[in-house]
Design a protein around this motif. Structure first.
Motif, short mmCIF file in Angstrom:
data_model
loop_
_atom_site.label_atom_id
_atom_site.label_comp_id
_atom_site.label_asym_id
_atom_site.label_seq_id
_atom_site.Cartn_x
_atom_site.Cartn_y
_atom_site.Cartn_z
N ILE A 63 49.11 -33.14 72.19
CA ILE A 63 49.93 -34.20 71.59
C ILE A 63 49.33 -34.63 70.25
O ILE A 63 50.06 -34.81 69.27
N LYS A 88 51.28 -34.49 66.85
CA LYS A 88 51.44 -35.74 66.10
C LYS A 88 51.02 -35.55 64.65
O LYS A 88 51.67 -36.02 63.72
N ASN A 125 57.15 -35.25 71.00
CA ASN A 125 57.38 -35.04 72.43
C ASN A 125 57.91 -33.63 72.70
O ASN A 125 57.41 -32.91 73.56
N ALA A 150 55.85 -30.66 74.49
CA ALA A 150 56.36 -30.09 75.74
C ALA A 150 56.42 -28.57 75.65
O ALA A 150 56.10 -27.87 76.61
N THR A 170 56.35 -33.14 82.08
CA THR A 170 57.06 -34.41 82.03
C THR A 170 56.12 -35.58 82.29
O THR A 170 56.14 -36.57 81.57
N ILE A 209 53.05 -35.73 79.45
CA ILE A 209 53.45 -36.13 78.10
C ILE A 209 54.14 -37.48 78.09
O ILE A 209 53.88 -38.32 77.24
N GLY A 210 55.02 -37.70 79.07
CA GLY A 210 55.69 -39.00 79.17
C GLY A 210 54.68 -40.12 79.34
O GLY A 210 54.82 -41.20 78.76
N LEU A 237 52.88 -40.51 75.76
CA LEU A 237 53.70 -40.92 74.61
C LEU A 237 54.53 -42.17 74.87
O LEU A 237 54.99 -42.82 73.93
N GLY A 268 63.78 -41.99 74.84
CA GLY A 268 62.49 -41.30 74.93
C GLY A 268 62.38 -40.53 76.23
O GLY A 268 62.00 -39.37 76.25
N ASN A 308 62.14 -36.51 76.81
CA ASN A 308 60.99 -35.99 77.54
C ASN A 308 61.44 -35.09 78.68
O ASN A 308 60.92 -34.00 78.90
N SER A 360 60.96 -30.87 78.55
CA SER A 360 59.94 -30.26 79.40
C SER A 360 60.45 -28.99 80.07
O SER A 360 59.66 -28.14 80.48
#
Lengths: 429, 155
Positions: free
Chosen positions: A83, A87, A101, A105, A119, A122-123, A126, A140, A144, A148
């Motif tokens: 991530i 980013k 995201n 994924a 899922t 990362i969820g 983030l 969001g 996500n 995924s």
């Protein structure tokens, strides 16, 4: 034969509807169906045997090993590194975290091969920054959830291994290569929908990263990305089988996590137990699905479906469209693994007779069933995504709709343009 | 009692999984480093996998981990929901009894009578299949326990 089909379908639907776990429902309706044709002890013994021998495949072994490697990586902070790298690349765009995201994924899925793991990991990471910057929680979560699933199409992919088994041995290496472009295309389509939403809502831009920062985060993510090269490179070049590659993945992630001091010997037991739990759920599904698949072929159901489908049309596009619609419907009620095991032997001979490449059909099937993972009532990814984001299914449905549409369009493209799937494996032949 | 069984079964499965990892790694090592591929590692890992899969089914039932569609459950009041879940458990118990215990037991018996052995290790196949009735008994144990203590487990 008609009455057997009726028993099979009716009992299965009723069992599912009253809430019998899917794996047991498949087993029970298989037994009920075969009881109509052979005597009871033979029926019970055959189903038991099909369940055990259904698991007797060296290529299936890759599944628990990839699951284990994924669990080890989760402990080792791999999601966070990916991530951070995503980013640094995309965080500066307006609504950048949404793109981050999707990209994360795709990278994470490419390494762990599990949509559910992607899922939640990362969820979880983030979600808070998205909320802080005033993003819609529901949108969001919707992004996500859908993004995924790209991890199931981009290799390594456990469900493609399952397809290889169900199809009677389509090359795993070719399937893996075929997954790249469709998976990336899916990711881009989801980003496009997100871009329209972001423009409409006027989301803020993030901080621009210096080149130096991009380079530092890249170096941080590099060991994880290198695993990809080793695993996929090894499989595609024919050095390893998929199972051996999964063993290497376990060893690599273990060593990496110990070097990074992110995994202690004392937490190994918990990581293994977690993998046993996840594996066990998939395995019973595979075992009972293999018995149902056998019952269906014993009752000549695939031939009947094939005749019926080819009676409707002998145009390959029409047949693929019909199969896609049927699979979308199936995917709503059935998890991916049993759907692949039960429906591949039914549909594959039909499309192969019409000249469709089995590798291409595998990608169509997986991509199609990905939609089902994001829809109620059984979409496992949907549930995880909603619970990680602390929202409700009712609330995410609306932002999910345009994303479903994007998935459907990509599915149609992949269905009707075989080159998207077959170009890359063709280069390696 | 249940906690003890969970721990025992979970621990055993972890050992099986770890052994499977080692078997696969040993296969790679012997093939690429020692240059002497062997036939037994593949068989060992396949058999371990069958055991993990079938015995894991019992473990996952004990944890109530198997996925189900629970729309109907949310529409019922507490008492009716509990009755429905007892009914579902009875179905799972019946399947486990007739297919896993009786069918699986017969499978073990037939392979024992015929004296079937595995190709590489010469292991009796009846031993490999023994996991099927064993897992059936464990599933039944877990599900009966849930019915008896339905207020705790089936809410």
């Amino acid at each position: 034969m008609m009455s057997e089909v009726l028993i099979l379908v009716l009992s299965f639907v009723i069992l599912l509807a009253i809430g019998v776990p899917v794996a047991w429902s498949i087993g029970i309706s298989s037994v009920l169906t075969i009881l109509a044709s052979i005597d009871s002890l033979a029926a019970f013994t055959t189903i038991a045997q099909r369940m055990a021998t259904g698991l007797d495949s060296f290529s299936l072994l890759a599944i628990p090993l990839f699951i284990l490697a994924g669990q080890i990586m989760n402990q080792g902070g791999i999601a966070k590194r990916l991530i951070d790298f995503a980013k640094a690349l995309m965080g500066a765009l307006p609504g950048g975290l949404i793109y981050v995201n999707v990209l994360a994924a795709m990278l994470f899925g490419a390494i762990s091969g599990s949509a559910v793991a992607a899922t939640s990991a990362i969820g979880g990471i983030l979600g808070p920054p998205m909320e802080k910057e005033g993003y819609s929680k529901e949108f969001g979560a919707a992004v996500n959830i859908t993004s995924s699933t790209t991890g199931l199409i981009i290799p390594p992919s456990n469900v493609l291994i399952v397809y290889s088994l169900a199809s009677g041995g389509v090359s795993i290496a070719s399937l893996f290569l075929a997954g790249y472009l469709p998976g990336i295309l899916m990711g881009l389509a989801l980003m496009l929908v997100a871009a329209i939403w972001i423009k409409k809502k006027k989301y803020p831009a993030g901080k621009r990263s210096s080149l130096r920062h991009i380079f530092v985060t890249f170096l941080d993510a590099l060991p994880s990305l290198l695993l990809l090269v080793v695993v996929i490179g090894g499989i595609v070049s024919g050095i390893f089988t998929a199972t051996e590659a999964s063993g290497i993945a376990v060893l690599y992630t273990l060593v990496l996590s110990f070097i990074n001091k992110e995994l202690k010997i004392s937490s190994l037991h918990r990581v293994f137990l977690g993998s046993v739990g996840t594996t066990a759920i998939v395995m019973l599904l595979i075992a009972t699905s293999m018995s149902m698949s056998w019952v269906m072929s014993y009752e000549n159901i695939p031939q009947a479906v094939s005749t019926a489908l080819l009676g409707l049309s002998d145009n390959v596009f029409v047949i693929l469209l019909i199969i896609n619609l049927l699979l979308l419907f199936v995917g709503i009620f059935m998890d991916m693994t049993p759907a692949v095991l039960i429906f591949t032997p039914i549909f594959l001979p039909v499309v192969v007779a019409l000249g469709v490449d089995p590798v291409h059909f595998g990608i169509i099937m997986i991509m199609n069933l990905c939609v089902g993972l994001c829809t109620p009532p059984v979409g496992s990814v949907l549930f995880i995504g909603v619970s990680v984001a602390k929202t409700s299914i009712q609330k995410v449905i609306k932002p999910l709709l345009p994303l479903y549409l994007a998935m459907a369009i990509v599915l149609l493209l992949v269905t009707f343009v075989p080159q998207i799937s077959l170009w890359l494996p063709g280069l390696f032949e | 009692m249940k906690q003890k069984l969970d721990k025992l079964l979970g621990g055993f499965l972890v050992i099986l999984l770890a052994s499977m990892v080692l078997a696969v790694l040993w296969q790679i090592f012997s093939r690429y480093i020692l240059n002497s591929p062997n036939s037994y590692t593949e068989e060992v890992s396949r058999f371990l996998f069958i055991w993990i899969g079938i015995l894991g089914a019992a473990y996952a039932s004990g944890q109530q981990d198997h996925l189900a569609i629970d729309i109907l459950h949310h529409k019922l009041d507490e008492l009716k929901r509990r009755r429905l879940k007892i009914g579902i458990n009875v179905l799972i118990i019946s399947f486990s009894l007739v297919v896993l215990v009786i069918g699986g037991g017969n499978l073990v018996y037939v392979n024992y009578e015929l004296g079937q052995f595995s190709a590489a290790l010469n292991l009796p196949l009846s031993f490999v299949y023994l996991v099927v009735p064993l897992s059936g008994i464990l599933v039944i144990g877990y599900k009966v326990n849930e019915i008896i203590n339905s207020k705790k487990y089936l809410v």
